[in-house]
Design a protein around this motif. Sequence first.
Motif, PDB file in Angstrom:
ATOM      1  N   ALA A   1      70.103  51.305  88.642  1.00 49.44           N
ATOM      2  CA  ALA A   1      71.293  50.461  88.737  1.00 49.44           C
ATOM      3  C   ALA A   1      70.910  49.055  88.283  1.00 49.44           C
ATOM      4  O   ALA A   1      69.724  48.726  88.178  1.00 49.44           O
ATOM      5  CB  ALA A   1      71.824  50.446  90.154  1.00 49.44           C
ATOM      6  N   GLN A   2      71.919  48.213  88.012  1.00 45.58           N
ATOM      7  CA  GLN A   2      71.583  46.881  87.532  1.00 45.58           C
ATOM      8  C   GLN A   2      72.666  45.868  87.870  1.00 45.58           C
ATOM      9  O   GLN A   2      73.831  46.217  88.113  1.00 45.58           O
ATOM     10  CB  GLN A   2      71.354  46.884  86.021  1.00 45.58           C
ATOM     11  N   CYS A   3      72.239  44.606  87.867  1.00 43.53           N
ATOM     12  CA  CYS A   3      73.149  43.475  87.931  1.00 43.53           C
ATOM     13  C   CYS A   3      72.784  42.529  86.798  1.00 43.53           C
ATOM     14  O   CYS A   3      71.607  42.200  86.612  1.00 43.53           O
ATOM     15  CB  CYS A   3      73.046  42.756  89.273  1.00 43.53           C
ATOM     16  N   ILE A   4      73.779  42.120  86.031  1.00 42.61           N
ATOM     17  CA  ILE A   4      73.579  41.190  84.924  1.00 42.61           C
ATOM     18  C   ILE A   4      74.449  39.966  85.173  1.00 42.61           C
ATOM     19  O   ILE A   4      75.663  40.074  85.356  1.00 42.61           O
ATOM     20  CB  ILE A   4      73.955  41.825  83.575  1.00 42.61           C
ATOM     21  N   CYS A   5      73.821  38.788  85.196  1.00 44.52           N
ATOM     22  CA  CYS A   5      74.550  37.528  85.311  1.00 44.52           C
ATOM     23  C   CYS A   5      74.052  36.598  84.215  1.00 44.52           C
ATOM     24  O   CYS A   5      72.896  36.175  84.236  1.00 44.52           O
ATOM     25  CB  CYS A   5      74.347  36.903  86.686  1.00 44.52           C
TER      26      CYS A   5
ATOM     27  N   LEU B   1      68.892  38.902  85.471  1.00 41.36           N
ATOM     28  CA  LEU B   1      69.033  40.324  85.176  1.00 41.36           C
ATOM     29  C   LEU B   1      68.121  41.095  86.115  1.00 41.36           C
ATOM     30  O   LEU B   1      66.911  40.889  86.131  1.00 41.36           O
ATOM     31  CB  LEU B   1      68.677  40.630  83.717  1.00 41.36           C
ATOM     32  N   GLN B   2      68.720  41.963  86.922  1.00 41.19           N
ATOM     33  CA  GLN B   2      67.965  42.670  87.955  1.00 41.19           C
ATOM     34  C   GLN B   2      68.290  44.158  87.900  1.00 41.19           C
ATOM     35  O   GLN B   2      69.465  44.547  87.827  1.00 41.19           O
ATOM     36  CB  GLN B   2      68.329  42.119  89.336  1.00 41.19           C
ATOM     37  N   ARG B   3      67.250  44.990  87.914  1.00 45.59           N
ATOM     38  CA  ARG B   3      67.440  46.436  87.986  1.00 45.59           C
ATOM     39  C   ARG B   3      66.918  46.962  89.314  1.00 45.59           C
ATOM     40  O   ARG B   3      65.983  46.411  89.880  1.00 45.59           O
ATOM     41  CB  ARG B   3      66.745  47.123  86.806  1.00 45.59           C
ATOM     42  N   PHE B   4      67.546  48.044  89.790  1.00 47.77           N
ATOM     43  CA  PHE B   4      67.199  48.639  91.070  1.00 47.77           C
ATOM     44  C   PHE B   4      66.771  50.084  90.851  1.00 47.77           C
ATOM     45  O   PHE B   4      67.540  50.886  90.313  1.00 47.77           O
ATOM     46  CB  PHE B   4      68.395  48.587  92.025  1.00 47.77           C
ATOM     47  N   SER B   5      65.559  50.419  91.249  1.00 45.08           N
ATOM     48  CA  SER B   5      65.008  51.747  91.000  1.00 45.08           C
ATOM     49  C   SER B   5      64.653  52.510  92.264  1.00 45.08           C
ATOM     50  O   SER B   5      64.496  53.728  92.230  1.00 45.08           O
ATOM     51  CB  SER B   5      63.755  51.635  90.120  1.00 45.08           C
ATOM     52  N   GLN B   6      64.515  51.807  93.391  1.00 47.93           N
ATOM     53  CA  GLN B   6      64.071  52.430  94.630  1.00 47.93           C
ATOM     54  C   GLN B   6      65.235  52.664  95.585  1.00 47.93           C
ATOM     55  O   GLN B   6      66.073  51.784  95.782  1.00 47.93           O
ATOM     56  CB  GLN B   6      63.027  51.548  95.315  1.00 47.93           C
ATOM     57  N   ASN B   7      65.256  53.861  96.183  1.00 50.08           N
ATOM     58  CA  ASN B   7      66.259  54.139  97.204  1.00 50.08           C
ATOM     59  C   ASN B   7      66.096  53.189  98.383  1.00 50.08           C
ATOM     60  O   ASN B   7      64.977  52.855  98.778  1.00 50.08           O
ATOM     61  CB  ASN B   7      66.126  55.577  97.706  1.00 50.08           C
ATOM     62  N   THR B   8      67.207  52.742  98.923  1.00 45.53           N
ATOM     63  CA  THR B   8      67.186  51.907 100.119  1.00 45.53           C
ATOM     64  C   THR B   8      67.889  52.673 101.238  1.00 45.53           C
ATOM     65  O   THR B   8      69.070  52.995 101.110  1.00 45.53           O
ATOM     66  CB  THR B   8      67.891  50.560  99.875  1.00 45.53           C
ATOM     67  N   SER B   9      67.179  52.956 102.286  1.00 50.14           N
ATOM     68  CA  SER B   9      67.775  53.725 103.391  1.00 50.14           C
ATOM     69  C   SER B   9      68.787  52.892 104.161  1.00 50.14           C
ATOM     70  O   SER B   9      69.723  53.424 104.757  1.00 50.14           O
ATOM     71  CB  SER B   9      66.682  54.228 104.339  1.00 50.14           C
ATOM     72  N   GLU B  10      68.587  51.579 104.147  1.00 46.52           N
ATOM     73  CA  GLU B  10      69.506  50.657 104.816  1.00 46.52           C
ATOM     74  C   GLU B  10      69.998  49.612 103.817  1.00 46.52           C
ATOM     75  O   GLU B  10      69.422  49.422 102.755  1.00 46.52           O
ATOM     76  CB  GLU B  10      68.794  49.949 105.986  1.00 46.52           C
ATOM     77  N   TRP B  11      71.072  48.930 104.198  1.00 47.36           N
ATOM     78  CA  TRP B  11      71.565  47.827 103.387  1.00 47.36           C
ATOM     79  C   TRP B  11      70.527  46.713 103.312  1.00 47.36           C
ATOM     80  O   TRP B  11      69.838  46.431 104.294  1.00 47.36           O
ATOM     81  CB  TRP B  11      72.850  47.265 103.994  1.00 47.36           C
ATOM     82  N   LYS B  12      70.428  46.083 102.168  1.00 42.16           N
ATOM     83  CA  LYS B  12      69.636  44.871 102.013  1.00 42.16           C
ATOM     84  C   LYS B  12      70.619  43.706 101.922  1.00 42.16           C
ATOM     85  O   LYS B  12      71.170  43.418 100.859  1.00 42.16           O
ATOM     86  CB  LYS B  12      68.751  44.961 100.770  1.00 42.16           C
TER      87      LYS B  12
END
Length: 322
Positions: free
Chosen positions: A198-202, A224-235
Amino acid sequence: MLKGKGYVAMLLLAVFCCLFPADMLAEEELVAFGDFESWITRSIKESTIVGGKTQKLYEVGPTGIYDGPRAYTNQGGSPWACSNVYAKVYGVVKTNISVYPDTHDNGLCAKLTTHIVSCKAIGIVNISALATGSLFLGTLLEPITDTANPMAKMDMSTPFTHKPKALKFDYKFYTPGTPRIRETGFGRRQEVSGQDMAQCICLLQKRWEDADGNIHALRVGSMLQRFSQNTSEWKDGQTFTIHYGDITHESFYQDWMGLRTGNNTFCAKNSKGKIVPVQEEGWARPDDEPTHIILKFDSSHGSAYTGTVGNTLWIDNVKFVY
């Protein structure tokens, strides 16, 4: 040595600063409707030839209803658009739904998913395509009439003249870890190398338009941030720094963070009312002022029709930090 009131004032200031670090004193501004507490619902009946079901689509904006097979335009001052679309191809009405409201704490959030959209027209055609959940500042140009160049259906013309230090939001991410695929609806499904993220682009841009209606830009700010790791809880309350000027020499820089040129551009409406690519022609000076912003969240990164089925990104409380 300070004495009396001056000494007391200095002491109180020191205590205050210890209790409240500088990053806690930063000014924060919620992006309009960026708490995702209110949604507009759209009920659209698809054509009989593709099943005739009534589908419910969602848009970020003031609570309301916008029913029927008609082009959606941003309502109530909401700056947000998403990849939920009303398509009408050769008179056939079809929808895609990949962004939903979901729950977070005691309120709502936005849920973005990567999934397969199937279109089964009895006796004529049976096609499937991969769709990414996207949420962005701008307008989606409906009705969608073809599958060519999806970026040209997104009008990212949001004016923005501020220079925030960071973007802050709550997020959660899930990926099943299965291979990426590319499925366009035409040809065979292909497996694509690499992990889907997943990603966020600003991006903050300084734009101008030439006599022919072409839009040019310098990149003022980048996050620009990409997300590759599952998060069991909200960050919750995660802060991502916006870097100003040329970032190519920064230690975090990667090729995919570079200038958007050629076929890799976002699009915007020019003064003639035409959607054109925004060509980034260089890096602005760190002290330059932006004219526009691009802010986009995606459940999958990479090119259109490519991703991992099941990727899901939850977003909430999107703010600028000053």
